[in-house]
Write a protein that holds these residues in place. Sequence first.
Motif, PDB file in Angstrom:
ATOM      1  N   GLY A   1       0.821  -1.178   0.000  1.00 12.32           N
ATOM      2  CA  GLY A   1       0.000   0.000   0.000  1.00 12.32           C
ATOM      3  C   GLY A   1       0.860   1.234   0.000  1.00 12.32           C
ATOM      4  N   ALA A   2       0.324   2.314  -0.433  1.00 12.94           N
ATOM      5  CA  ALA A   2       1.078   3.552  -0.529  1.00 12.94           C
ATOM      6  C   ALA A   2       0.847   4.406   0.700  1.00 12.94           C
ATOM      7  N   SER A   3       1.824   5.219   1.040  1.00  9.13           N
ATOM      8  CA  SER A   3       1.658   6.130   2.156  1.00  9.13           C
ATOM      9  C   SER A   3       1.470   7.564   1.687  1.00  9.13           C
ATOM     10  N   ARG A   4       1.955   7.885   0.486  1.00  5.05           N
ATOM     11  CA  ARG A   4       1.847   9.258   0.004  1.00  5.05           C
ATOM     12  C   ARG A   4       1.779   9.225  -1.519  1.00  5.05           C
ATOM     13  N   ARG A   5       0.834   9.923  -2.103  1.00  3.80           N
ATOM     14  CA  ARG A   5       0.707  10.000  -3.556  1.00  3.80           C
ATOM     15  C   ARG A   5       0.245  11.396  -3.923  1.00  3.80           C
ATOM     16  N   CYS A   6       0.743  11.888  -5.045  1.00  5.45           N
ATOM     17  CA  CYS A   6       0.339  13.218  -5.484  1.00  5.45           C
ATOM     18  C   CYS A   6       0.351  13.281  -7.002  1.00  5.45           C
ATOM     19  N   ILE A   7      -0.715  12.913  -7.648  1.00 11.40           N
ATOM     20  CA  ILE A   7      -0.955  12.957  -9.082  1.00 11.40           C
ATOM     21  C   ILE A   7       0.101  12.209  -9.898  1.00 11.40           C
ATOM     22  N   CYS A   8       1.344  12.704 -10.003  1.00  6.25           N
ATOM     23  CA  CYS A   8       2.336  12.053 -10.862  1.00  6.25           C
ATOM     24  C   CYS A   8       3.488  11.427 -10.079  1.00  6.25           C
ATOM     25  N   CYS A   9       3.419  11.405  -8.749  1.00  6.24           N
ATOM     26  CA  CYS A   9       4.474  10.767  -7.964  1.00  6.24           C
ATOM     27  C   CYS A   9       3.853  10.033  -6.780  1.00  6.24           C
ATOM     28  N   ASN A  10       4.611   9.078  -6.234  1.00  2.70           N
ATOM     29  CA  ASN A  10       4.102   8.359  -5.071  1.00  2.70           C
ATOM     30  C   ASN A  10       5.250   7.810  -4.250  1.00  2.70           C
ATOM     31  N   ALA A  11       4.972   7.550  -3.006  1.00  6.26           N
ATOM     32  CA  ALA A  11       5.897   6.880  -2.088  1.00  6.26           C
ATOM     33  C   ALA A  11       5.104   5.778  -1.410  1.00  6.26           C
ATOM     34  N   SER A  12       5.686   4.582  -1.354  1.00 10.52           N
ATOM     35  CA  SER A  12       4.946   3.415  -0.873  1.00 10.52           C
ATOM     36  C   SER A  12       5.816   2.551   0.019  1.00 10.52           C
ATOM     37  N   PHE A  13       5.176   1.610   0.676  1.00  9.21           N
ATOM     38  CA  PHE A  13       5.881   0.551   1.393  1.00  9.21           C
ATOM     39  C   PHE A  13       5.851  -0.695   0.524  1.00  9.21           C
ATOM     40  N   TYR A  14       6.971  -1.404   0.472  1.00 12.31           N
ATOM     41  CA  TYR A  14       7.090  -2.667  -0.258  1.00 12.31           C
ATOM     42  C   TYR A  14       7.456  -3.725   0.768  1.00 12.31           C
ATOM     43  N   LEU A  15       6.505  -4.542   1.161  1.00  8.96           N
ATOM     44  CA  LEU A  15       6.678  -5.448   2.285  1.00  8.96           C
ATOM     45  C   LEU A  15       6.794  -6.910   1.871  1.00  8.96           C
ATOM     46  N   ASP A  16       7.186  -7.180   0.629  1.00  6.40           N
ATOM     47  CA  ASP A  16       7.348  -8.547   0.144  1.00  6.40           C
ATOM     48  C   ASP A  16       8.739  -9.046   0.532  1.00  6.40           C
ATOM     49  N   PHE A  17       8.814  -9.787   1.644  1.00  8.26           N
ATOM     50  CA  PHE A  17      10.105 -10.284   2.136  1.00  8.26           C
ATOM     51  C   PHE A  17      10.353 -11.685   1.569  1.00  8.26           C
ATOM     52  N   PRO A  18      11.494 -12.027   1.078  1.00  5.86           N
ATOM     53  CA  PRO A  18      12.787 -11.342   1.094  1.00  5.86           C
ATOM     54  C   PRO A  18      13.052 -10.469  -0.125  1.00  5.86           C
ATOM     55  N   ALA A  19      12.084 -10.343  -1.053  1.00  2.00           N
ATOM     56  CA  ALA A  19      12.302  -9.551  -2.264  1.00  2.00           C
ATOM     57  C   ALA A  19      12.615  -8.087  -1.968  1.00  2.00           C
ATOM     58  N   CYS A  20      12.178  -7.575  -0.822  1.00  2.00           N
ATOM     59  CA  CYS A  20      12.395  -6.165  -0.502  1.00  2.00           C
ATOM     60  C   CYS A  20      13.819  -5.869  -0.030  1.00  2.00           C
ATOM     61  N   VAL A  21      14.620  -6.885   0.218  1.00  2.00           N
ATOM     62  CA  VAL A  21      15.988  -6.669   0.712  1.00  2.00           C
ATOM     63  C   VAL A  21      16.867  -6.170  -0.427  1.00  2.00           C
ATOM     64  N   GLY A  22      17.517  -5.029  -0.231  1.00  2.00           N
ATOM     65  CA  GLY A  22      18.403  -4.456  -1.239  1.00  2.00           C
ATOM     66  C   GLY A  22      17.848  -3.170  -1.803  1.00  2.00           C
ATOM     67  N   CYS A  23      18.440  -2.724  -2.921  1.00  2.00           N
ATOM     68  CA  CYS A  23      17.962  -1.501  -3.569  1.00  2.00           C
ATOM     69  C   CYS A  23      18.063  -1.655  -5.082  1.00  2.00           C
ATOM     70  N   SER A  24      17.166  -0.976  -5.770  1.00  2.00           N
ATOM     71  CA  SER A  24      17.156  -0.995  -7.226  1.00  2.00           C
ATOM     72  C   SER A  24      16.415   0.238  -7.710  1.00  2.00           C
ATOM     73  N   GLY A  25      16.601   0.548  -8.977  1.00  2.00           N
ATOM     74  CA  GLY A  25      15.897   1.684  -9.531  1.00  2.00           C
ATOM     75  C   GLY A  25      16.139   1.820 -11.012  1.00  2.00           C
ATOM     76  N   LYS A  26      15.315   2.649 -11.613  1.00  2.00           N
ATOM     77  CA  LYS A  26      15.479   2.966 -13.021  1.00  2.00           C
ATOM     78  C   LYS A  26      14.967   4.370 -13.258  1.00  2.00           C
ATOM     79  N   GLY A  27      15.524   5.009 -14.271  1.00  2.00           N
ATOM     80  CA  GLY A  27      15.123   6.362 -14.581  1.00  2.00           C
ATOM     81  C   GLY A  27      15.181   6.614 -16.069  1.00  2.00           C
ATOM     82  N   LYS A  28      14.452   7.643 -16.502  1.00  2.00           N
ATOM     83  CA  LYS A  28      14.375   7.955 -17.921  1.00  2.00           C
ATOM     84  C   LYS A  28      14.184   9.450 -18.094  1.00  2.00           C
ATOM     85  N   LEU A  29      14.935  10.024 -19.027  1.00  2.00           N
ATOM     86  CA  LEU A  29      14.755  11.410 -19.439  1.00  2.00           C
ATOM     87  C   LEU A  29      14.802  11.406 -20.951  1.00  2.00           C
ATOM     88  N   LEU A  30      13.646  11.629 -21.578  1.00  2.00           N
ATOM     89  CA  LEU A  30      13.485  11.523 -23.026  1.00  2.00           C
ATOM     90  C   LEU A  30      13.994  10.178 -23.523  1.00  2.00           C
TER      91      LEU A  30
END
Length: 112
Positions: A1-30
């Motif tokens: 579930g999410a804790s904060r959302r505002c139209i085009c952005c959001n912040a959530s909790f990811y509680l699927d253990f052990p998949a939540c261990v670590g960090c990852s990300g992706k980004g795009k500009l054009l």
Amino acid sequence: GASRRCICCNASFYLDFPACVGCSGKGKLLCLEGAYCLKLNTPQMKCICCDIKLDTRNLTPFLKCQHQYCCLVSAFALPPDSEVPMTLGVWFIFCYPAFGVCKTQGALTMGR
């Protein structure tokens, strides 16, 4: 579930253990895309834990980022898309695209 959302952005909790261990990300500009992953049992990227590429075929959304640090997840897309849909809510109470309390993103956007 999410804790904060505002139209085009959001912040959530990811509680699927052990998949939540670590960090990852992706980004795009054009047409420039980048990604990183420091999680167990994931395939190695081109440069050990990161990758960068040019993709001129798909320019929308023109700005997007998604990051996961253990149980915290954040995402932004302009314009919103299927991975980061348009939602509005704060402190687990959502008004758009559907009213709900403590709902997941999938439950809020089901059928849209």
